[in-house]
Design an enzyme around this catalytic site. Structure first.
Site, PDB file in Angstrom:
ATOM      1  N   TYR A 103      -1.890  -0.210  10.887  1.00 57.90           N
ATOM      2  CA  TYR A 103      -2.007  -0.906   9.604  1.00 57.90           C
ATOM      3  C   TYR A 103      -0.807  -0.619   8.715  1.00 57.90           C
ATOM      4  CZ  TYR A 103      -3.205  -1.380   4.677  1.00 57.90           C
ATOM      5  OH  TYR A 103      -3.165  -1.671   3.331  1.00 57.90           O
ATOM      6  N   LYS A 127       2.173  -3.231   7.338  1.00 58.56           N
ATOM      7  CA  LYS A 127       2.486  -3.450   5.927  1.00 58.56           C
ATOM      8  C   LYS A 127       3.939  -3.081   5.641  1.00 58.56           C
ATOM      9  CE  LYS A 127       0.291  -4.670   2.985  1.00 58.56           C
ATOM     10  NZ  LYS A 127       0.072  -6.046   2.451  1.00 58.56           N
ATOM     11  N   THR A 138       0.823  -1.200   0.000  1.00 59.19           N
ATOM     12  CA  THR A 138       0.000   0.000   0.000  1.00 59.19           C
ATOM     13  C   THR A 138       0.858   1.251   0.000  1.00 59.19           C
ATOM     14  OG1 THR A 138      -1.577   1.274   1.359  1.00 59.19           O
ATOM     15  CG2 THR A 138      -0.091  -0.198   2.516  1.00 59.19           C
ATOM     16  N   ASP A 139       0.291   2.346  -0.501  1.00 59.59           N
ATOM     17  CA  ASP A 139       0.991   3.634  -0.445  1.00 59.59           C
ATOM     18  C   ASP A 139       1.066   4.182   0.979  1.00 59.59           C
ATOM     19  OD1 ASP A 139      -1.691   4.291  -0.142  1.00 59.59           O
ATOM     20  OD2 ASP A 139      -1.747   5.743  -1.784  1.00 59.59           O
ATOM     21  N   GLU A 140       0.292   3.626   1.892  1.00 58.11           N
ATOM     22  CA  GLU A 140       0.273   4.160   3.253  1.00 58.11           C
ATOM     23  C   GLU A 140       1.585   3.958   3.996  1.00 58.11           C
ATOM     24  OE1 GLU A 140      -3.254   3.818   5.611  1.00 58.11           O
ATOM     25  OE2 GLU A 140      -4.477   3.269   3.878  1.00 58.11           O
TER      26      GLU A 140
END
Length: 368
Positions: A160, A164, A134-136
């Site tokens: 989260y 990741k 994810t870009d997060e």
């Protein structure tokens, strides 16, 4: 035809990928899924008679099961979609995210390494382990900051995102330490058919149809880059087939929009497709207390995948959102099945206790 072991294939992105893989004859597919709250076997019911598809219920954190599946089906690639992925849930229950996203990925990597090392030379060279991230993991951007690139330093801000990031680092380490032929993709916010309705777009669609409040965190000015799920699936397949091992690619939709703008567009579409007399769906918009640590802006620079692999999104946000709303309007039975008692309990837990703010209060509040 190749064989893919897809983990988490009954969730949103994984199920869309599997349906597309079988429809376009990319590969035969073994789907390993734990069947958590956000996984719905009926999503893949159309494959029940497909000899090229096999479902196995189980956990990527079960090394014995993973080893058995690898030895039995001899996949040419592993695509790891399995993840706990909802930021709000990670704030309330971070341990589940560490267990699945970090520990589970470790066990999957270790079983994959042992399997890969025993392959014949030619098959060993062709094998791939693709990790969907994810870009997060990159953190939050200011309004004028350049978009995330593949070399942007990690700065995760939620449990989260941190989980990741941890799994990403494990994937990188297994490539550099053991030579495992890994690939990693970082996507922006996905949307489209079959998304569990805890996420923004399906939540807003279904609440609007039911005449319920449309909850928007804070002032609604948090920005996300929106990627239609079918475009994401095409990009993953492109990376899997054509990328050099060890590479990382950012995948974005080139659709930076505030949460408020997204909700307003959904309301406009519903006013056209599901009109009610003397009623605008936007009248249901309700600003609520922001979630802790809410990242202000994400943006993806996907020029690398376009340059290296020739991929770019096929859908604009307008065309993808229209298709998405139409799908939810046409699939009432699927919606009824996924909106279980557990889902309703989560909605109550996450939203009903948050302070409601008027639009005027939200619009003048200083951003976090």
């Amino acid at each position: 035809m190749q064989t893919y072991l897809v983990t988490g294939g009954t969730g949103f992105i994984g199920s869309n990928f599997i349906l597309k893989a079988r429809r376009e004859d990319w590969a035969t597919v073994i789907n390993l899924d734990k069947l958590t709250y956000a996984s719905h076997p009926q999503t893949l019911a159309s494959l029940s008679d497909d000899a090229g598809y096999q479902f196995v219920q189980g956990d990527i954190g079960d090394p014995n099961l993973v080893r058995t599946l690898l030895n039995q089906y001899q996949p040419d690639a592993i695509l790891n979609f399995a993840a706990e992925s909802h930021v709000d849930r990670s704030i309330l229950s971070p341990q589940d995210f560490i267990q699945t996203n970090v520990v589970g990925t470790f066990h999957l990597l270790e079983a994959s390494r042992v399997y890969w090392e025993q392959l014949a030379v030619e098959r060993k060279a062709q094998f791939r382990f693709l990790h969907v991230s994810t870009d997060e993991v990159y953190g939050s951007l200011n309004p004028t900051d350049p978009a995330f690139r593949e070399d942007t330093p990690y700065a995760p801000n939620s449990p989260y995102a941190a989980s990741k990031a941890g799994s990403d680092h494990l994937v990188r380490a297994y490539h550099h330490t053991y030579g495992l032929p890994t690939l990693t993709t970082h996507c922006s916010n996905n949307y489209g058919p079959r998304q569990f309705p805890e996420k923004l777009i399906p939540l807003i669609i279904l609440n609007a149809l039911d005449g319920k409040p449309l909850p928007i965190y804070g002032d609604g000015q948090n920005v996300r880059d929106w990627l239609y799920v079918s475009d994401h699936c095409d990009a993953i397949e492109r990376v899997l087939r054509h990328s050099l091992v060890g590479e990382t690619y950012n995948i974005g939709g080139r659709n930076e929009l505030t949460n408020l703008a997204v909700v307003e567009q959904i309301c406009s579409i519903l006013d056209d497709l599901a009109p009610k007399p003397n009623f605008n769906h936007s009248s249901l918009i309700t600003f609520i207390q922001d979630r802790p640590g809410h990242d202000r802006r994400y943006a993806i620079d996907c020029s690398k995948i376009q340059r290296d692999l020739g991929w770019q999104p096929a859908e604009s946000f307008e065309s993808g959102l229209l298709k998405t709303v139409q799908w939810y309007l046409a699939n009432a039975r699927w919606i009824e099945q996924v909106r279980s008692g557990a889902y309703q309990s989560w909605i109550t837990q996450n939203y009903c206790d948050r302070a409601v703010k008027s639009p005027l209060q939200a619009s003048v509040e200083t951003p976090p």
